[in-house]
Scaffold this active site. Sequence first.
Site, PDB file in Angstrom:
ATOM      1  N   GLU A  17       3.453  -5.153  25.568  1.00 37.08           N
ATOM      2  CA  GLU A  17       2.357  -6.073  25.912  1.00 37.08           C
ATOM      3  C   GLU A  17       0.995  -5.792  25.238  1.00 37.08           C
ATOM      4  OE1 GLU A  17       1.657  -5.574  30.404  1.00 37.08           O
ATOM      5  OE2 GLU A  17       4.171  -5.652  30.492  1.00 37.08           O
ATOM      6  N   GLU A  62       7.046  -0.289  33.778  1.00 32.64           N
ATOM      7  CA  GLU A  62       6.205   0.535  34.439  1.00 32.64           C
ATOM      8  C   GLU A  62       6.895   1.069  36.021  1.00 32.64           C
ATOM      9  OE1 GLU A  62       3.197   1.437  33.928  1.00 32.64           O
ATOM     10  OE2 GLU A  62       2.224  -0.005  32.461  1.00 32.64           O
TER      11      GLU A  62
END
Length: 954
Positions: free
Chosen positions: A481, A405
Site C-alpha cells: 500500500e 494487518e
Amino acid sequence: MSYHQEISSGTGGLPPRAHLTSDAPVLDLSGTWRFRLSGTAAAPEDFAEPAFDDSAWEALPVPSHWPLHGHGAPIYTNTRFPIPVDPPHVPTDNPTGDHRRSFDLPADWPGGPAVLRFEGIESCGRIWLNGTELGITFGSRLPVEFPVGELLRESGNVLAVRVHQWSAATYVEDQDMWWLPGIFREVTLRSRPTGGLDDVRVRADFDHATGLGTLLVETDVPATVDCPELGLAGAPTGEPVTVSVEPWTAETPRLYQVAVSTASERVELKAGFRTVAITGGVLTVNGRRILLRGVNRHEFDPDRGRALTEETMRLDLDLMKRHNVNAVRTSHYPPHPRFLELCDEYGFWVVDECDFETHGFEENGWRRNPTDDPAWREPLVDRARRMVARDRNHPSVIMWSLGNECGVGDNIGHMAEAVRALDGSRPLHYEGDRTSRHTDVYSRMYADHAEVERIGLGTEDRLDDPGLDARRRAMPFILCEYGHAMGNGPGGLSEYQRLFERFERCQGGFIWEWIDHGIRTRTADGREFFGYGGDFGEELHDGNFVCDGLLFPDRTPSPGLVEYKKVIEPVRITDGGGGSVLVANGHDFADLSHLAFVWTHEVDGEEIASGTLTCPTVAAGERVGLPMPVVAAPATGEAWWTVRAVLAKDTEWAPAGHEVAWGQWPARPAVRASPAVVATAVEPATGGHRLGTAAFGENGDLTAFAGLAVVPPRLDLWRAPTDNDDDGWGIRLAKRWRHNGLHRVGHRLVGVDAESSALVVRTRVAPAAVDFGLLTTYRWSAEGDRLRLDVTVDPDGDWPVPLPRLGIRLGLPGALTAVEWFGGGPGEAYADSRAAARVARHTATIDELQTPYVYPQENGARIDVRHLILRDGDGRGLRVDGDPAFMFSARRWTSEELAAARHPTDLVPGEHVWLNLDHAQQGLGSNSCGPAVLPRHVLEAGPAAFGLVFSPVG
Ligand code: IPT
C-alpha cells in the site's frame, strides 16, 4: 453458546475446490427472495420449515446486502470494531437476516448428487434445505458447498438461510470498509454427475530458456485433456505434457482453451503458461523482472456495495488498463471468482489476499489476537485453503497474500504452510510481520521515499535476528500500500516511481486504493450525494476515511488516477536532443508494435503541424532515438513538440487512438515577451485614484477595472484543507495553519503612495494573536487598457508553518463563467502532482474546473498558466497574464465556504466568481495515511515577488 459465537471453520461443508465451468447442469438461485430482519440472533427458527408462511416478509434481491435495501443501515469503521472486543462473543443486539426462497428443478434436471454453492455470505450463514439443516458457513468472501442431492424435490424446494451481522468471524474480518451483512454473492445449485470432475487443478509453467510450456492437469478421477491449439487430444490427466507455447504475461495475456473430461462431465478452462520465481532477490515472471504498477481493489459499487455485477468488474478492469495499471492486490479478501477469470483475459498481475484482518486488536495492545491464538488455527488455515483451492488455476494470480494487518502470531506460519502444501508455484506475501518470517517478499505499507531508497540500497534497519535479517535483505521489495489516494492527492508519486526504476529490488507497489466507497444517498430535498462514515447514524465511525480511492464512487477517474496513469506510463517519450525524440520501452515483455506515435508542433497553443512517426520494433526495456520532422513555424511565440503513443488498433478495453503515454518539450528556448507596462499616469479621482480604466479607493483597493466591478484583490494564504493536509498521521498541517490563524489573516494598511506612474500600496498581512506577518506591497501601473500588479512579499518575524498558498484572491462578477488558459492542463495539478499537466490551450466552464471530492476541499488548481481569460456569455471579460506563470483556481464559492462544507451538496454558488491567482501552493503529499509533502514541494514563507497583467477582452 450459540453456533455463531463459536470459533469454527463451519460445519457441513464439502472440501474446497476450484470454481469450475462445467457442462453439468447449474441452477442459478439469484433473484427475489423473501426476507425478514430481526434485531437479535435468537429470533425463532421455525422459518426453516417448508410450511412456514413468509407472506408477511419483504422481498429482497439476492445477491445483496440488506442494509442497502432499506433494512438497517451501513456502518463504517476503519480499524476499530463497532462491537466490544470480547472474542468470540458478539452483542445480543445482532441484526439477523432470515432469507427464504422456493424453487422447482428444471424439467431436464438429471437427479442424483448435487451441491448448493454459496460464493459469499457476510458474516456467517446457517442453511436449511426443505427443513433439513445443511450446516454453517464462516468466511464471508469464500465459497462453501453443501451436498443436497438426496434432499431435492422436483418442485417446491425451500431454501432458508439465516445470516448474522456479527459472529465470531467478525473478529477476523476487520477490513477497512463498510460492515455490510447479507448473501452478497451468487447462490447456485450444481448437479454433480457420478464419475464427474469434483475438482480440476491446472498448473501451466513456462520455461523461458527453452520456450516450452508444461501443462499438468490433476483430477480426483481419471480424465482426459483436450487442447486442439496445442495438439492435445485425449491426453491423460495427472501426467505433465511439454508443449511449445506462447507464454502468458499481464502484457501479453495469451490463453489456451483446455477441456477436461470424464464420461459424465466436461470442464472448460483457460490455461496461461507462466512461471513466477524469485531469482537473485528479484521477483520474475518467465525469467524477467516485473514492475508492479498496481492498485488495491476493494469490491465496491455505490448502490450495491460488494455485490458487484460482471459489468462493474469489467468496468474496473477497463479503467485500470486505460490508466496503465498492470497489477491488483485484492484487498483484503478473495474477489468474486469471475473477477479473476477476467484478470486472466485482460492481463493483470494479481496478489490474491485471504479474507483475514484483525486490525482492531491493535487498539487493545493486540491482546487475544486470533492470529496468535491456537483456537483460531484451524479456522484460519481453512480460510487459506479455501482461497488457494478456489483460485490456483488462474495465471493472473502470481502471489498469495495471507491477509492484511493481523499482527504477528503462529497462525500466520500455519497458514503459510497450508498454502505451500497446496501450491508451491507462487511466492507468499504478508505485510503485517515485519520480519517477513513466513513470506517470500519483503512488503511494507506507506514507507516514505527515504525508507524505500534505503531498502533499494540495502541499508534498511537491521532485524534483531541475524538469520531473519539476512533472509529479508535478500528478498524483493514491494509496497503493498502506498500513495494514499484520499481526497486531493496523492502527491509524490513520481518520486516513488523513480525509486522503482532505479533499484532492481524495488518492484513497485499498489496505490491505496482503487475506489472511494461512498454510498449513493440523498439530502432531505432530494439532491444526490455520496455518504461516508457518520452519514447513516453510526455512533462510532471513521468519517470519510472510506473515501480514499483513485475513482470517485461513481467510477469517474479522479485527478489522482490521471496523475498515476502518467507516472506509470509504460513508454517514456523525451527530447532526444538535436531534433530527435527518445522513445524508451518500459514494458517488461511487450514491444511497441501495438502503438502508433503521433506528433504535433504547437506555437502559443496553436497547432502548426502534425503527423505520425515511424517507430521500428523496440523490445521491452530497449530505447530508440528517432528524428523529428522539420516544420516551418512562426519565428516568435512559445513552441512545443508533443509526441503521443496511442493504441494502433482497438483492444478489448479501449479503441484505437487511446493515449497510453506522451512526452512534451520546448521546440526552442522560450523567449517570453515581458508583459511589463509602465506608461499611464495615476490621477486623483473622487474617493480615491484612477489609473487608466482602473478605479481604486483611498486605501488603494482596486474596485473596478475595464467596466467590471471587483471585490478588491488581497494577498491570500489559505486553502480549504485537503484530507492530506488535515487528517495526517503525524504533522496535521491544517491544524497548525488554523492554530496560527492562516484562515483569518488581517490586512493593515501601512501607506498608499500615488507615484507619477504607479500606485503603491504597502500593507502588513498577519493573523491575530501572533507576532509574525508578511510585509506585502502591491504596485499598480497601467498602459492603455492594461493594468499591471506587482506584488512583493517579505516575511516579518519567524514563521513557524509553511504556507498553504501564496497569491491574491479577488471577486469578479458571477457572469464570467467561460474559462480559457494557456498553460498546464487540462486537469488540476499541484507542485507534487503535476506529471499529467501538459502545456496547451485549454477551455472549461467554472463548474467544470471543480473536482467533486466526496469530502469538499481545495481542488481544481491549474498550474504553469501563462495567461487566463474569463468571459461572460457575450464574450466579454478579463485576461490575466502572468510574469512569471502562475496557478489559478476559480470557483463560485469562497475557500471558507469550501472548508465548511461536509458534502458537495453544501456548496451553493454565490454572486461572485472567486479567482485565486497563486504564485505557488504547498504540495499535496499523502499524509492522510502516509508521508508528508516532500521538502522540495513545501511552501515556506519567504521573500517572493510576482507580477500579473490584467486586460479587458471582448
Ligand atoms: C491500512 C490498511 O491496511 C488499509 O486497509 C486501509 O485501512 C489503509 O490503512 C488506510 O486507508 S492500515 C494503516 C493504519 C497503515
